[in-house]
Design a protein around this motif. Structure first.
Motif, PDB file in Angstrom:
ATOM      1  N   LEU A  89      40.260  22.313  51.656  1.00 45.99           N
ATOM      2  CA  LEU A  89      40.100  20.976  52.225  1.00 45.99           C
ATOM      3  C   LEU A  89      39.232  20.107  51.327  1.00 45.99           C
ATOM      4  CD1 LEU A  89      40.470  18.925  54.495  1.00 45.99           C
ATOM      5  CD2 LEU A  89      38.524  19.980  55.677  1.00 45.99           C
ATOM      6  N   MET A  90      38.175  20.685  50.772  1.00 42.60           N
ATOM      7  CA  MET A  90      37.283  19.915  49.927  1.00 42.60           C
ATOM      8  C   MET A  90      37.997  19.422  48.669  1.00 42.60           C
ATOM      9  SD  MET A  90      34.615  19.790  51.692  1.00 42.60           S
ATOM     10  CE  MET A  90      33.818  20.645  53.050  1.00 42.60           C
ATOM     11  N   GLU A  91      38.842  20.246  48.090  1.00 43.51           N
ATOM     12  CA  GLU A  91      39.513  19.827  46.862  1.00 43.51           C
ATOM     13  C   GLU A  91      40.550  18.752  47.144  1.00 43.51           C
ATOM     14  OE1 GLU A  91      41.618  22.881  44.845  1.00 43.51           O
ATOM     15  OE2 GLU A  91      42.754  23.551  46.601  1.00 43.51           O
ATOM     16  N   CYS A  92      41.212  18.809  48.302  1.00 38.70           N
ATOM     17  CA  CYS A  92      42.169  17.754  48.638  1.00 38.70           C
ATOM     18  C   CYS A  92      41.463  16.422  48.854  1.00 38.70           C
ATOM     19  CB  CYS A  92      42.962  18.142  49.889  1.00 38.70           C
ATOM     20  SG  CYS A  92      44.097  19.537  49.665  1.00 38.70           S
ATOM     21  N   LEU A  93      40.317  16.459  49.539  1.00 36.53           N
ATOM     22  CA  LEU A  93      39.556  15.225  49.738  1.00 36.53           C
ATOM     23  C   LEU A  93      38.972  14.729  48.423  1.00 36.53           C
ATOM     24  CD1 LEU A  93      37.657  16.036  53.070  1.00 36.53           C
ATOM     25  CD2 LEU A  93      39.734  14.695  52.771  1.00 36.53           C
ATOM     26  N   SER A  94      38.564  15.650  47.559  1.00 35.70           N
ATOM     27  CA  SER A  94      37.945  15.236  46.301  1.00 35.70           C
ATOM     28  C   SER A  94      38.947  14.542  45.393  1.00 35.70           C
ATOM     29  CB  SER A  94      37.354  16.454  45.581  1.00 35.70           C
ATOM     30  OG  SER A  94      38.377  17.303  45.079  1.00 35.70           O
ATOM     31  N   ASP A 138      32.053  19.780  45.497  1.00 39.62           N
ATOM     32  CA  ASP A 138      31.014  18.868  45.971  1.00 39.62           C
ATOM     33  C   ASP A 138      31.636  17.794  46.846  1.00 39.62           C
ATOM     34  OD1 ASP A 138      30.854  15.941  44.443  1.00 39.62           O
ATOM     35  OD2 ASP A 138      31.986  17.439  43.335  1.00 39.62           O
ATOM     36  N   LEU A 139      30.792  17.205  47.668  1.00 39.69           N
ATOM     37  CA  LEU A 139      31.167  16.051  48.482  1.00 39.69           C
ATOM     38  C   LEU A 139      30.461  14.786  48.022  1.00 39.69           C
ATOM     39  CD1 LEU A 139      31.257  17.515  52.109  1.00 39.69           C
ATOM     40  CD2 LEU A 139      33.179  16.627  50.794  1.00 39.69           C
ATOM     41  N   VAL A 172      22.466  21.666  58.681  1.00 42.11           N
ATOM     42  CA  VAL A 172      22.323  20.806  57.505  1.00 42.11           C
ATOM     43  C   VAL A 172      22.542  21.595  56.223  1.00 42.11           C
ATOM     44  CG1 VAL A 172      20.724  19.295  56.262  1.00 42.11           C
ATOM     45  CG2 VAL A 172      20.733  19.305  58.763  1.00 42.11           C
ATOM     46  N   GLU A 173      22.119  22.865  56.209  1.00 42.16           N
ATOM     47  CA  GLU A 173      22.275  23.688  55.010  1.00 42.16           C
ATOM     48  C   GLU A 173      23.740  23.871  54.620  1.00 42.16           C
ATOM     49  OE1 GLU A 173      18.404  24.499  56.886  1.00 42.16           O
ATOM     50  OE2 GLU A 173      20.480  24.401  57.584  1.00 42.16           O
ATOM     51  N   TYR A 174      24.624  23.848  55.590  1.00 42.84           N
ATOM     52  CA  TYR A 174      26.045  23.998  55.285  1.00 42.84           C
ATOM     53  C   TYR A 174      26.554  22.839  54.427  1.00 42.84           C
ATOM     54  CZ  TYR A 174      31.103  24.274  56.002  1.00 42.84           C
ATOM     55  OH  TYR A 174      32.453  24.337  55.805  1.00 42.84           O
ATOM     56  N   TRP A 175      26.123  21.617  54.758  1.00 37.88           N
ATOM     57  CA  TRP A 175      26.578  20.445  54.022  1.00 37.88           C
ATOM     58  C   TRP A 175      25.749  20.205  52.767  1.00 37.88           C
ATOM     59  CZ3 TRP A 175      31.144  18.959  55.557  1.00 37.88           C
ATOM     60  CH2 TRP A 175      31.517  19.176  56.880  1.00 37.88           C
ATOM     61  N   ALA A 176      24.497  20.647  52.765  1.00 34.01           N
ATOM     62  CA  ALA A 176      23.633  20.413  51.607  1.00 34.01           C
ATOM     63  C   ALA A 176      24.163  21.109  50.358  1.00 34.01           C
ATOM     64  CB  ALA A 176      22.211  20.876  51.908  1.00 34.01           C
ATOM     65  N   GLN A 177      24.825  22.250  50.528  1.00 34.23           N
ATOM     66  CA  GLN A 177      25.307  22.985  49.364  1.00 34.23           C
ATOM     67  C   GLN A 177      26.449  22.257  48.658  1.00 34.23           C
ATOM     68  OE1 GLN A 177      26.531  26.708  51.031  1.00 34.23           O
ATOM     69  NE2 GLN A 177      27.696  25.747  52.666  1.00 34.23           N
ATOM     70  N   TYR A 178      27.118  21.338  49.336  1.00 33.73           N
ATOM     71  CA  TYR A 178      28.180  20.572  48.707  1.00 33.73           C
ATOM     72  C   TYR A 178      27.659  19.330  47.986  1.00 33.73           C
ATOM     73  CZ  TYR A 178      31.520  23.494  51.188  1.00 33.73           C
ATOM     74  OH  TYR A 178      32.254  24.559  51.638  1.00 33.73           O
ATOM     75  N   PHE A 179      26.367  19.117  48.015  1.00 32.26           N
ATOM     76  CA  PHE A 179      25.748  18.033  47.269  1.00 32.26           C
ATOM     77  C   PHE A 179      24.864  18.580  46.152  1.00 32.26           C
ATOM     78  CE2 PHE A 179      26.958  16.185  51.269  1.00 32.26           C
ATOM     79  CZ  PHE A 179      27.351  14.899  50.955  1.00 32.26           C
TER      80      PHE A 179
END
Length: 287
Positions: free
Chosen positions: A178-183, A106-107, A69-76
């Protein structure tokens, strides 16, 4: 003759002793140490270049596994001010969105903005149809297939096309994140929230104008951001995906117009002074 040979013998002995003595040599220790790598007066080597977003995403993992969960929490780890700023840059792309986003990927906006668009389109389209049916005197039933259509269409567009852009640009050496392309595709949906509200107006020409503005604003934002990503590579072949992305975006906007922003408002029969619905003729009764 014997006396003459003795000096020669002594001389030979001296020569032999001289041959056995070690030869003195002078060495340049500074040069040898440099050659052996012991003296390094230069500073530390510069780190290899990493394009914006790639290094930030990698540094944020902090050793966490993707299943934690900590892996995804940092993107919020963003507040409302960050999301509003990034949404504004997506709607009014006067500055570079990626330069701001890559400082703290961020996600939150990537997921919740498309989700908000789904909710806004379903609610406003249902409201508009309710008004139209009420004016026409028709009983209204909610069409929940619109909600399913919005969920499938918007989520597929954001995450499938965003992943496609990542894969293509990665293959051609642009080193995207990947995050920037989705963002880019997630935040590009922000403009459709106010447009969904404005399209409640019962004027078809006005809805066409609003949809055109949404297409131009979100399309320009996507093309500008994707061009910034592919510009990290010197190749030109992969720039051919930009017209393809524009066509895909146009198809999405057409589906929005036909599915959510197309309804006709008709007046109640008889309200304009014309004949109303026919009434059954009275029947005569005999006693």
């Amino acid at each position: 003759m014997s006396n003459a040979q003795k000096p020669n013998q002594d001389y030979n002995i001296v020569v032999d002793v001289d041959d056995d003595e070690p030869t003195l040599e002078f060495q340049d220790f500074a040069t040898s140490n440099v050659q052996q790598g012991h003296m390094n007066t230069a500073g530390p080597a510069a780190p290899p270049y990493q394009p914006p977003g790639v290094g930030n995403e990698a540094s944020q993992t902090n050793g966490y596994s993707i299943w934690q969960v900590e892996y995804w929490a940092q993107y919020f780890n963003v507040d409302s001010r960050d999301v509003v700023q990034r949404s504004y840059l997506a709607v009014v792309p006067k500055d570079s969105f990626l330069d701001v986003y890559n400082n703290n990927p961020d996600l939150w906006g990537t997921f919740w903005i498309p989700t908000s668009v789904i909710f806004a389109m379903f609610v406003t389209a249902s409201m508009s149809q309710n008004i139209s049916d009420a004016l026409a005197g028709v009983k209204r039933q909610y069409d929940f297939t619109m909600l399913t259509f919005a969920v499938v269409t918007i989520y597929t567009y954001v995450f499938a096309i965003g992943s496609f852009v990542y894969g293509v640009t990665k293959y051609f050496g642009s080193q995207p994140g990947l995050m920037e392309c989705l963002s880019v595709y997630g935040y590009a949906m922000a403009v459709w929230i106010p447009i969904s509200v404005l399209c409640v107006m019962p004027f078809n020409w006005f809805r066409w104008v609003m949809v055109s503005i949404g297409f131009a604003s979100s399309g320009f934002f996507i093309m500008r951001s994707v061009n910034q990503i592919v510009g990290r590579s010197n190749g030109k072949l992969h720039k051919a995906i930009i017209p393809l992305l524009l066509v895909a975006h146009a198809l999405l906007v057409v589906m929005f117009k036909l599915r959510f922003f197309s309804y006709a408002v008709s007046a109640i029969p008889g309200s304009d002074g014309g004949p109303g619905p026919e009434q059954p003729a009275p029947t005569a009764t005999t006693t």
